[in-house]
Structure formats: C-alpha cells, structure tokens
Design an enzyme around this catalytic site. Structure first.
Site, mmCIF file in Angstrom:
data_model
loop_
_atom_site.group_PDB
_atom_site.id
_atom_site.type_symbol
_atom_site.label_atom_id
_atom_site.label_comp_id
_atom_site.label_asym_id
_atom_site.label_seq_id
_atom_site.Cartn_x
_atom_site.Cartn_y
_atom_site.Cartn_z
ATOM 1 N N SER A 92 0.859 -1.176 0.000
ATOM 2 C CA SER A 92 0.000 0.000 0.000
ATOM 3 C C SER A 92 0.896 1.226 0.000
ATOM 4 O O SER A 92 2.037 1.169 0.474
ATOM 5 C CB SER A 92 -0.892 0.016 1.250
ATOM 6 N N TYR A 138 -2.067 -0.759 10.499
ATOM 7 C CA TYR A 138 -2.082 -1.079 9.067
ATOM 8 C C TYR A 138 -0.851 -0.508 8.373
ATOM 9 O O TYR A 138 -0.184 -1.195 7.587
ATOM 10 C CB TYR A 138 -3.359 -0.499 8.463
ATOM 11 N N LYS A 157 2.119 -2.709 6.483
ATOM 12 C CA LYS A 157 2.435 -2.550 5.066
ATOM 13 C C LYS A 157 3.877 -2.100 4.868
ATOM 14 O O LYS A 157 4.539 -2.522 3.903
ATOM 15 C CB LYS A 157 1.468 -1.556 4.426
#
Length: 264
Positions: free
Chosen positions: A146, A159, A163
């Site tokens: 991402s 998150y 990533k």
C-alpha cells in the site's frame, strides 16, 4: 491482453474473493494460467469467483480460512500445492484493518491487523518459497502492500506499520531467494475503488468520487482493482524477468506530490 502471457502457470491468490484479489485471479485466468487457487475467509465469495474462473476455462481450487492463524496460512499454501502439484506464482493480497487512534487502539486490533497483513505474508511467502526451491522451477512471490507503506495516516498505525514491514520484507526476500530463480516484488495501490474503501469512507463519499473524480490524485480518479491486477500480472510475467525487490507504486501520481507553493 496477451492470452498466453501466463500459459501453463499455476497461481495462488489470497484475498481472492473480492476487490484486488478477485481482479488479479481473473486477470491471470484471462492471460492463460493453467490453474488458480483462491483463498478467502468467506465461502460465498470463493464460490462466486470460482465460478467466474471456471467460465474462463481455468482449473480452480479454493481454500476457506482466516489467515490470522499461522496454521491456516500454512494450510493455504499446502492445499494450493496439492491442487496442481506446484505453485508458480503467489499473490499475497489478503488484508485486515480497523480505524482506531493510536492512543485508543486495542491490543487485539493491533495483533489482528499485523497478523493478517504481515505475519501471514511471511508465512505464505516462506512456505511458497520452500516449495519453489524444492521444485527447482523458481517462481514469483508478490505482495499487495500500500502507499501506506511509505508514510503515515491517522487512525491506521497498525495497518501502516504492517504494510511498511511487507515492503521491507520484499527487499530481503528478494536478495535471499534470487539464487533460486525466485523473484519477489510488491504492488502498492493508492486509493482504490474496492469494497474495503467503501467500508473506510462510506458509500456516499465513494459514489461522489466515482461521479466527479478523486481530486487528491493528480490523475483525478480512484484506482481500480483492475489497475492493480495489471501491475501484478506484469511483475509475474517474463516481461519483468529482471525485476526483483521492487515496491511498484500504482497511485495515479499521489505520492509524487510533495507540496505546492501557496498562491497567497
């Protein structure tokens, strides 16, 4: 589209029941993959995508599991190998998230998001790499990272950290596995029109961006799941035979913009 680009190859796609995973599985099928195994935690999604793959004439396998558990991530790779006797391409795409501030984040939220986004990626990559080494055929292992791997965004510290970890894991894996003919890369999507994005911002705002464009990205639109599938297909293809250790950013120019000089 080259319908023979991945002829004869077998492909494993996690998170294959929707969004980028679904689009990627279908892209490989359209480009000649001999077999595709999709992994998802929801059986109804697996059944729907499996039907789409079968209509394309591709052999299909499904694995229903929650990749938060290491044993399930291990099982996903094992069963994929059993379906077709080998795995040539792995797309580790499954993701989990919650929206919580750093100060209020629950420990279980941190563990779940790190587990699905990073730990499962390690397990799937390692087990697949072992199988590829044993086969002597090499292969391609890829991750959906991402643009969150490149910087911070409030409410998503777990998150973002996961990533960023994936993007770095790709670099080390690529160095250790290159001698076995295994290439390792990542695709980092920017804001993309998927159900996960709807879940984050709500359907009303997503519909507005679909109608009027997405002004944050220089290209003026959201990415599509098919944009990301195309990137994964390229990285797994012979056209990318000299590409490894790369985090390919697909974001409509979003992260290219540092700042603009204020007009006043």
């Amino acid at each position: 589209m080259d319908t023979q680009r991945h002829a004869g190859r077998t492909v494993l796609v996690t998170g294959g029941g929707s969004g980028i995973g679904r689009a990627t599985a279908l892209r490989f099928a359209d480009e000649g993959a001999a077999g595709v195994v999709i992994v998802d935690r929801l059986q109804d999604r697996l059944d729907a995508v499996a039907a789409e793959l079968s209509q394309r004439g591709t052999k299909v396998g499904t694995v229903c599991c929650d990749l938060y558990e290491i044993s399930d991530a291990d099982r996903a790779v094992h069963e994929a190998g059993e379906h077709f006797g080998r795995i040539d391409v792995v797309i580790s795409n499954a993701a989990a998230w919650t929206a919580e501030s750093f100060l209020d984040m629950k420990d279980e939220s941190w563990l779940k998001v790190i587990g699905v986004n990073l730990t499962a990626g390690y397990v799937i990559g390692q087990r697949a790499a072992r199988a590829m080494v044993a086969s002597g055929r090499g292969g391609a292992i890829q991750y959906t990272a991402s643009i969150s791997s490149l910087g911070g965004s409030p409410m998503f510290s777990h998150y973002n950290a996961a990533k960023a970890g994936l993007a770095n894991l790709v670099k080390t894996m690529s160095l250790e596995l290159v001698g076995y003919g295994i290439r390792v890369n990542a695709v980092s999507p920017g804001p993309t029109d998927t159900q996960q994005s709807v879940d984050v911002v709500g359907l009303e705002l997503m519909d507005k961006w679909r109608r009027e464009g997405f002004p944050v990205a220089p290209m003026g639109r959201l990415g599509s799941a098919e944009d990301m599938a195309a990137a994964h297909s390229f990285l797994a293809s012979d056209d990318a035979s000299y590409v490894t250790g790369v985090n390919l950013v697909v974001d409509g120019g979003l992260t290219a913009h540092a700042y603009s000089v204020p007009e006043s």
